[in-house]
Design an enzyme around this catalytic site. Structure first.
Site, PDB file in Angstrom:
ATOM      1  N   GLN A 283      34.681  54.364  38.292  1.00 56.71           N
ATOM      2  CA  GLN A 283      33.939  54.430  37.070  1.00 56.71           C
ATOM      3  C   GLN A 283      34.456  55.128  35.640  1.00 56.71           C
ATOM      4  OE1 GLN A 283      32.405  51.549  35.938  1.00 56.71           O
ATOM      5  NE2 GLN A 283      31.340  50.355  37.594  1.00 56.71           N
ATOM      6  N   TYR A 312      35.544  43.624  46.161  1.00 52.15           N
ATOM      7  CA  TYR A 312      35.534  44.569  45.239  1.00 52.15           C
ATOM      8  C   TYR A 312      34.861  45.666  45.303  1.00 52.15           C
ATOM      9  CZ  TYR A 312      36.270  39.322  43.967  1.00 52.15           C
ATOM     10  OH  TYR A 312      36.709  38.157  44.338  1.00 52.15           O
ATOM     11  N   GLU A 333      38.622  45.109  49.267  1.00 59.06           N
ATOM     12  CA  GLU A 333      39.407  45.764  48.146  1.00 59.06           C
ATOM     13  C   GLU A 333      41.266  45.477  48.343  1.00 59.06           C
ATOM     14  OE1 GLU A 333      41.053  46.634  44.919  1.00 59.06           O
ATOM     15  OE2 GLU A 333      38.876  46.668  45.009  1.00 59.06           O
ATOM     16  N   ASP A 381      31.191  43.373  43.070  1.00 56.99           N
ATOM     17  CA  ASP A 381      31.825  44.218  41.956  1.00 56.99           C
ATOM     18  C   ASP A 381      32.969  42.986  41.487  1.00 56.99           C
ATOM     19  OD1 ASP A 381      31.625  45.581  39.186  1.00 56.99           O
ATOM     20  OD2 ASP A 381      31.610  47.542  40.487  1.00 56.99           O
ATOM     21  N   CYS A 408      30.921  43.404  34.865  1.00 59.55           N
ATOM     22  CA  CYS A 408      31.228  43.535  33.725  1.00 59.55           C
ATOM     23  C   CYS A 408      31.426  42.787  32.275  1.00 59.55           C
ATOM     24  CB  CYS A 408      32.773  45.113  33.753  1.00 59.55           C
ATOM     25  SG  CYS A 408      34.090  43.842  34.335  1.00 59.55           S
TER      26      CYS A 408
END
Length: 452
Positions: A283, A312, A333, A381, A408
Site C-alpha cells: 500500500q 489478491y 497472489e 482486494d 481501489c
C-alpha cells in the site's frame, strides 16, 4: 452544435465519477478536467462526441469558493494531481458523492447513503513509492509526469505526493546524471539509456532506489554514479538496476539486479515487519493502510477460529495481520516475488498459520475447494478490474455467510456488488477511505452478507 477549438463560457454543476466537472452548454453536456461546481469558466473544446464534449480551462471568470487558488487551473499547475485544486474537506465531500453515485447507478442501490470518507492524516508527501520517467528538456535531464493523454514529460519543483526523502534522492540523482551527461531513452528511436527511476521509502526514513535502463547489461559507470549518490544520501539502504530493453510501456524490466545494501527494505504494519522488494505490491499510504485493514478485519463477524482466504494478497499484509487471530489463512497472489516476500516475512515474524499460494485467484480458489480445504470466509482486494464472475459464483457455491471486499475502483466494486446481489447477497456495510489525497481516486471496503 459545438466543435473542436470553440471557446465558450460555462458554469460547472457537479463533479462526476472519475473527477471531472460537468456543465451544460445550451443543454449539451461538457466535461471539464480540473473544474469545480460553481466555477464560471472560459474553456476551449478539445473533443466532441454524440452526447457530450470535453473542454480545457482557458480562464477562470469566477472561482468556486472550494477552489484553493483562482490563478492555477491546469493539470501541470497542480503537479499532475487532478483533485489538488480543491480544498481538502471538499475533496472528501466529492469522493463521498462519487461513491454514492456509482453505488446508485451501477450497483442498483437507489437509497444508499454512506458515512463520511475517512480522511488521511497526511495530505501531502504520503506516497512511499514513486516512479518518474526521464526526459530531456532544454539539453537538461529531467524527470516528472506525463502530460494528460500524452507521452510528453513535464517537470515539477517538488512532487507533492512523494515522500520528502524520495524527492531529495530524485533531485540529487538528476544533478549527478546531468553532470555526467548520461543519455535518456527515446521511445521512438528506442535509443538512449535512462528510462525511469523508482524510489521506495519506509516509515523509518530509509529508501530503495531502482534505476530502470534501456540495456541488457550494467556498465561500471552507471554503478559508480549510483554509489556516488549513496555517499551523498545515507538514507539509501538498497540499490537495484532494472534492465528493460523492450519496446514497452511496462516500467520494470524482467531482470532487477541488486547492486548495493539490503535486498529489501522493511515496513512495520500492526507489529509485523514486511519486506519490500522492487516488484512488491504494498500500500502506497501506510498510515491509511493500517486504518483500512483495521476496518476490513472489524467488518468480519468474528475471525477467531476461522479459515480465511486472502485473495489478491500481494505481500500478504492483511493476511498476516488476520493470521494473528484466525485459525488459518490462505494467501493467494499471482506475482511470484510478492508471494516470496510474504513467505519470508511470515517466517521472520514466526507466523505459521498462513500458507502462500502463488497463482491466479480464479484457479487457486477452485484448487482449494477441490482439495476439500475448509474455507469459512474470503477477503478480496482485487486489481482495478474487480472480480471475475466465476469467483462470485464460487462464493455462492460455497454458501459463505460473508465476504469482505476492498476495492481501489468503486465502479467495478459496484458492478460486483450487483453480481453478488443476484446470488442472494447484500451489501451490509460500506466505508470509503481516502488513500490518495489530491487525486480523485478513492478506496472502499465493503461487507457483503448472505441473506438467510
Amino acid at each position: 452544435m459545438l466543435k473542436v477549438a470553440d471557446i465558450i463560457q460555462i458554469k460547472i454543476d457537479k463533479i462526476v465519477f472519475g473527477g471531472e466537472g460537468l456543465g451544460y452548454y445550451n443543454g449539451f453536456a461538457v466535461f471539464v478536467p480540473m473544474s469545480i461546481p460553481e466555477d464560471e469558466l472560459e474553456i476551449e473544446i478539445i473533443s466532441v462526441k454524440k452526447t457530450y464534449a470535453r473542454g480545457l480551462i482557458k480562464n477562470i471568470i469566477k472561482a468556486s469558493p472550494e477552489r484553493i487558488d483562482s490563478h492555477k487551473f491546469t493539470f501541470e499547475d497542480f503537479y499532475g494531481c487532478d483533485f489538488a485544486m480543491l480544498k481538502y474537506e471538499s475533496q472528501l465531500k466529492y469522493k463521498k458523492l462519487m461513491v454514492e453515485e456509482v453505488m446508485r447507478k451501477i450497483a442498483g442501490l437507489p437509497d444508499i447513503k454512506i458515512s463520511d470518507v475517512l480522511a488521511s492524516e497526511d495530505v501531502y508527501n504520503y506516497r512511499n513509492k514513486i516512479i518518474e520517467p526521464f526526459s530531456v528538456y532544454g539539453n537538461k535531464i529531467i524527470t516528472g509526469f506525463f502530460k494528460r493523454k500524452s507521452h510528453e514529460v513535464f517537470e515539477v519543483d517538488e512532487n507533492i505526493l512523494n515522500s520528502k526523502l524520495g524527492n531529495r534522492i530524485i533531485n540529487e540523482l538528476k544533478e549527478i546524471l546531468n553532470k555526467n551527461k548520461i543519455s535518456v531513452y527515446n521511445e521512438i528511436t528506442h535509443k538512449g539509456l535512462l528510462r525511469n527511476v523508482m524510489i521506495r521509502t519506509n516509515s523509518n526514513n530509509e529508501a530503495m532506489l531502482v534505476l530502470i535502463i534501456n540495456s541488457n547489461k550494467i556498465t561500471e559507470n552507471i554503478k559508480n554514479l549510483l554509489f556516488r549518490l549513496r555517499e551523498k544520501i545515507e538514507e539509501i539502504k538498497s540499490i537495484y538496476i532494472s534492465l528493460n530493453s523492450k519496446k514497452t510501456n511496462t516500467v520494470i524490466g524482467d531482470k532487477n539486479i541488486f547492486i548495493y545494501g539490503e535486498e529489501s527494505i522493511k515496513e512495520n504494519l500492526n507489529g509485523i515487519e514486511f519486506h519490500i522488494s522492487p516488484t512488491s505490491f504494498f500500500q502506497i499510504n501506510v498510515k491509511q493502510a493500517k486504518r483500512l485493514y483495521d476496518i476490513a478485519i472489524n467488518f468480519f463477524d468474528n475471525i477467531d477460529d476461522k479459515y480465511i482466504v486472502d485473495a489478491y494478497s500481494g505481500t500478504g499484509t492483511i493476511g498476516m495481520i488476520m493470521a494473528k487471530r484466525a485459525k488459518k489463512v490462505y494467501a493467494i497472489e499471482i506475482v511470484k516475488s510478492a508471494s516470496e516476500d510474504g513467505e519470508k516475512t511470515a517466517k521472520e515474524n514466526g507466523i505459521e498459520n498462513i500458507e502462500f499460494i502463488n497463482g491466479s485467484v480464479e484457479k487457486e480458489l477452485v484448487n482449494l475447494i477441490n482439495a476439500n480445504k475448509r474455507i469459512d470466509t474470503i477477503i478480496f482486494d482485487p486489481p482495478r478490474k474487480g472480480l471475475e464472475p466465476s469467483i462470485i459464483d464460487k462464493v455462492a457455491e460455497l454458501n459463505l455467510k460473508e465476504v469482505v471486499y476492498i476495492s481501489c475502483n468503486p465502479s467495478t466494486f459496484a458492478r460486483d456488488v450487483k453480481l453478488f446481489s443476484e446470488k442472494g447477497y447484500v451489501l451490509k456495510k460500506l466505508q470509503a477511505v481516502d488513500m490518495f489525497p489530491q487525486t480523485s481516486h478513492i478506496e472502499c471496503v465493503g461487507l457483503i452478507e448472505k441473506i438467510n
